[in-house]
Design a protein around this motif. Structure first.
Motif, PDB file in Angstrom:
ATOM      1  N   CYS A   1       0.730  -1.112  -0.613  1.00 13.01           N
ATOM      2  CA  CYS A   1      -0.275  -0.333  -0.438  1.00 13.01           C
ATOM      3  C   CYS A   1       0.775   1.352  -0.056  1.00 13.01           C
ATOM      4  O   CYS A   1       0.278   2.334  -0.725  1.00 13.01           O
ATOM      5  N   LEU A   2       1.532   0.871   0.665  1.00 12.13           N
ATOM      6  CA  LEU A   2       3.013   2.355   0.943  1.00 12.13           C
ATOM      7  C   LEU A   2       3.116   2.513  -0.431  1.00 12.13           C
ATOM      8  O   LEU A   2       3.520   3.762  -1.139  1.00 12.13           O
ATOM      9  N   ALA A   3       3.880   1.563  -0.901  1.00 12.51           N
ATOM     10  CA  ALA A   3       4.533   1.549  -2.907  1.00 12.51           C
ATOM     11  C   ALA A   3       3.556   1.707  -3.498  1.00 12.51           C
ATOM     12  O   ALA A   3       3.699   3.223  -4.563  1.00 12.51           O
ATOM     13  N   ASP A   4       2.354   2.079  -3.470  1.00 13.73           N
ATOM     14  CA  ASP A   4       1.069   2.153  -4.374  1.00 13.73           C
ATOM     15  C   ASP A   4       0.972   4.047  -4.430  1.00 13.73           C
ATOM     16  O   ASP A   4       0.938   4.454  -5.384  1.00 13.73           O
ATOM     17  N   ALA A   5       1.143   4.133  -3.270  1.00 12.86           N
ATOM     18  CA  ALA A   5       0.803   5.314  -2.400  1.00 12.86           C
ATOM     19  C   ALA A   5       1.660   6.382  -2.977  1.00 12.86           C
ATOM     20  O   ALA A   5       1.715   7.370  -3.231  1.00 12.86           O
ATOM     21  N   CYS A   6       2.889   5.526  -2.728  1.00 11.94           N
ATOM     22  CA  CYS A   6       3.791   6.506  -3.492  1.00 11.94           C
ATOM     23  C   CYS A   6       4.142   6.842  -4.619  1.00 11.94           C
ATOM     24  O   CYS A   6       4.400   8.094  -5.003  1.00 11.94           O
ATOM     25  N   GLN A   7       3.878   5.935  -5.688  1.00 11.17           N
ATOM     26  CA  GLN A   7       3.905   6.154  -7.031  1.00 11.17           C
ATOM     27  C   GLN A   7       2.930   6.662  -7.363  1.00 11.17           C
ATOM     28  O   GLN A   7       2.560   7.417  -8.278  1.00 11.17           O
TER      29      GLN A   7
END
Length: 129
Positions: free
Chosen positions: A114-120
């Motif tokens: 979820c963090l990777a998705d939000a940062c992307q």
């Protein structure tokens, strides 16, 4: 469940043996800590649920979730009875309390995703609030 006496007592063994969390019982009751933890968990869930509207809020929720799950996974090192002695100890987990903590590996992975998705989303042209 964190708002029930049953759950408060259920997590007390983890909390009182944790160098990261045992201090909490010096400032609040077992039930009070469990309730506060429940509120924090709901706030984290709401931040994650805001992803369609705010990638930044979801990133914050993801970071908080990662911290929470790393903390609960530390119980594997600090809680007596985690390793099943009749099977030689590590890596054999006891049914309780050991296997109770296993779900947090999956939840930690989901939080990192979820963090990777939000940062992307924050770094792309996707609209972010």
């Amino acid at each position: 469940m964190k708002f029930t006496q049953y759950e408060a007592e259920g997590i007390s063994g983890f909390v009182k043996n944790s160098p990261l969390m045992s201090w909490a019982y010096s400032v609040m009751s077992v039930r009070g800590f469990s309730t506060a933890l429940g509120v924090v968990e709901i706030i984290i869930a709401l931040l994650l649920a805001l992803r369609p509207f705010s990638a930044r809020a979801a990133a914050l929720g993801s970071l908080l979730a990662i911290g929470m799950f790393l903390t609960t996974l530390s119980f594997l090192l600090t809680t007596p009875g985690i390793w099943e002695e009749s099977l030689g100890g590590f890596p054999a987990l006891s049914v309780a309390p050991g296997q109770f903590v296993l779900k947090d590996f999956v939840l930690l992975g989901a939080s990192v995703w979820c963090l990777a998705d939000a940062c992307q989303a924050c770094c792309s042209n996707e609209p972010v609030a």
